[in-house]
Motif scaffolding. Structure first.
Motif, PDB file in Angstrom:
ATOM      1  N   LEU A 168       0.829  -1.204   0.000  1.00  0.00           N
ATOM      2  CA  LEU A 168       0.000   0.000   0.000  1.00  0.00           C
ATOM      3  C   LEU A 168       0.867   1.260   0.000  1.00  0.00           C
ATOM      4  O   LEU A 168       0.572   2.234  -0.700  1.00  0.00           O
ATOM      5  CB  LEU A 168      -0.926   0.008   1.215  1.00  0.00           C
ATOM      6  CG  LEU A 168      -2.218  -0.802   1.109  1.00  0.00           C
ATOM      7  CD1 LEU A 168      -2.919  -0.857   2.465  1.00  0.00           C
ATOM      8  CD2 LEU A 168      -3.152  -0.210   0.061  1.00  0.00           C
ATOM      9  N   MET A 227       2.260   1.786  -3.442  1.00  0.00           N
ATOM     10  CA  MET A 227       1.274   2.335  -4.368  1.00  0.00           C
ATOM     11  C   MET A 227       1.040   3.820  -4.095  1.00  0.00           C
ATOM     12  O   MET A 227       0.925   4.624  -5.027  1.00  0.00           O
ATOM     13  CB  MET A 227      -0.044   1.554  -4.260  1.00  0.00           C
ATOM     14  CG  MET A 227      -1.122   2.041  -5.208  1.00  0.00           C
ATOM     15  SD  MET A 227      -2.612   1.011  -5.171  1.00  0.00           S
ATOM     16  CE  MET A 227      -2.079  -0.374  -6.170  1.00  0.00           C
ATOM     17  N   THR A 246      -7.082   0.192  -2.403  1.00  0.00           N
ATOM     18  CA  THR A 246      -6.102  -0.071  -3.452  1.00  0.00           C
ATOM     19  C   THR A 246      -6.706   0.100  -4.840  1.00  0.00           C
ATOM     20  O   THR A 246      -6.057   0.633  -5.746  1.00  0.00           O
ATOM     21  CB  THR A 246      -5.518  -1.485  -3.321  1.00  0.00           C
ATOM     22  OG1 THR A 246      -6.578  -2.448  -3.343  1.00  0.00           O
ATOM     23  CG2 THR A 246      -4.748  -1.639  -2.037  1.00  0.00           C
ATOM     24  N   GLN A 263      -1.659  -3.926  -6.895  1.00  0.00           N
ATOM     25  CA  GLN A 263      -3.029  -4.284  -6.495  1.00  0.00           C
ATOM     26  C   GLN A 263      -3.216  -5.798  -6.524  1.00  0.00           C
ATOM     27  O   GLN A 263      -3.806  -6.385  -5.606  1.00  0.00           O
ATOM     28  CB  GLN A 263      -4.032  -3.610  -7.414  1.00  0.00           C
ATOM     29  CG  GLN A 263      -5.485  -3.885  -7.045  1.00  0.00           C
ATOM     30  CD  GLN A 263      -6.460  -3.282  -8.044  1.00  0.00           C
ATOM     31  OE1 GLN A 263      -6.051  -2.724  -9.063  1.00  0.00           O
ATOM     32  NE2 GLN A 263      -7.732  -3.386  -7.755  1.00  0.00           N
ATOM     33  N   ILE A 297      -1.374  -7.445  -3.576  1.00  0.00           N
ATOM     34  CA  ILE A 297      -2.124  -7.295  -2.325  1.00  0.00           C
ATOM     35  C   ILE A 297      -3.281  -8.280  -2.288  1.00  0.00           C
ATOM     36  O   ILE A 297      -3.543  -8.922  -1.271  1.00  0.00           O
ATOM     37  CB  ILE A 297      -2.637  -5.848  -2.173  1.00  0.00           C
ATOM     38  CG1 ILE A 297      -1.467  -4.887  -1.968  1.00  0.00           C
ATOM     39  CG2 ILE A 297      -3.614  -5.734  -0.994  1.00  0.00           C
ATOM     40  CD1 ILE A 297      -1.864  -3.428  -1.945  1.00  0.00           C
TER      41      ILE A 297
END
Length: 288
Positions: free
Chosen positions: A10, A13, A146, A191, A194
């Motif tokens: 996260l 990102m 996300t 993404q 995750i």
């Protein structure tokens, strides 16, 4: 370890998003982009569950309509010591399920008609325990965030592609074009990473709640095979929602690679079988 990895991804990102905003519009552009993304996240946090349930035409059910399904979810919620989520059914022949909602107090689980018709009660319990774990771990919120950040990165990349980057501090025309192409790809990869991390965690948590990892392992094998035969047209039209489902609803996406939102089913089953061996006799208790 999975939680640490999730927050690291996260952070990566978010850093990518802020960096792209800075290169496009300097400090001011990064600040504006951040505010826009924050507003998008807030909207998604409050409305994502309603939007997804409406998209898949899910209908809410109770024990009078789907007694076995609802009772299984209720018993699993009791075992997990969490609030009973709203229960929905999606009219779709592909056996699949997903969870949504911003927190355990405002959550919902949805199972397809194909799932309820195909699985045994034990397998269904394994699947719904997996979905309850997503809610308990607040994975539904993490994946909403996300997905929203990834969307914001794509928006900024398109802006850079059509209007150019920051002339004072930007990377130039070639660099801007490279960012416009690579930034959304990098965001999508993060993404997906995750999503795969949270799936393994939910498998383990679901096995603990249901009491038998082999129920979920059996269900995953049957669901993965059926998903390749029964298309999910709504998911095919909205591939950004594919990560929500317990098995990939998109046909022909079974491999565990960079572009997969789910771990390979054989890998998940192998981990669950190892967990069953570790649990010993406890993993052979009957349902109910």
């Amino acid at each position: 370890m999975n939680t640490i990895r999730t927050f690291m991804l996260l952070a990566a990102m978010t850093a990518l998003f802020m960096g792209l905003g800075y290169l496009i519009g300097g400090a001011g552009g990064a600040a504006i982009a951040f505010l826009v993304a924050a507003a998008m996240n807030l909207f998604a946090w409050w409305n994502s569950d309603k939007m997804v349930l409406r998209m898949y035409k899910a209908r809410r059910v109770d024990e009078t309509v789907a007694p076995n399904y609802v009772r299984i979810v209720k018993e699993l919620a009791r075992r997990a010591n969490m609030p009973m989520p709203a229960t929905y059914i999606v009219d779709n022949p592909q056996p699949n399920a997903f969870a949504t909602g911003r927190n355990p107090e405002h959550a919902a689980v949805a199972a397809t008609t194909g799932l309820i018709a195909t699985l045994t009660p034990e397998e269904l319990a394994g699947v719904m325990a997996h979905e309850l774990t997503h809610i308990k771990n607040r994975d539904t919120l993490i994946m909403t965030v996300t997905a929203t950040i990834a969307g914001a990165i794509s928006m900024l990349a398109n802006f850079a592609l059509f209007f150019g980057g920051n002339r004072d501090n930007g990377p130039g025309i070639v660099g801007t074009l490279a960012l416009a192409i690579l930034a959304p790809l990098a965001a999508a990869l993060v993404q997906m990473a995750i999503s795969r991390t949270r799936e393994y965690s939910a498998d383990a948590g679901g096995a603990e709640i249901s009491g038998n990892p082999l129920w979920l392992a059996s269900a995953l094998e049957r669901m993965d095979a059926a998903a390749r035969r029964a298309p999910n047209e709504t998911a095919e039209a909205n591939p950004a929602t594919a990560h929500m489902f317990i098995v990939n609803p998109l046909n022909g996406r079974g491999r565990d690679n960079l572009f997969s939102t789910h771990p390979a089913t054989e890998n998940r089953v192998s981990v669950l079988r190892q967990l069953a061996q570790a649990m010993g006799e406890a993993a052979r208790r009957p349902w109910g």
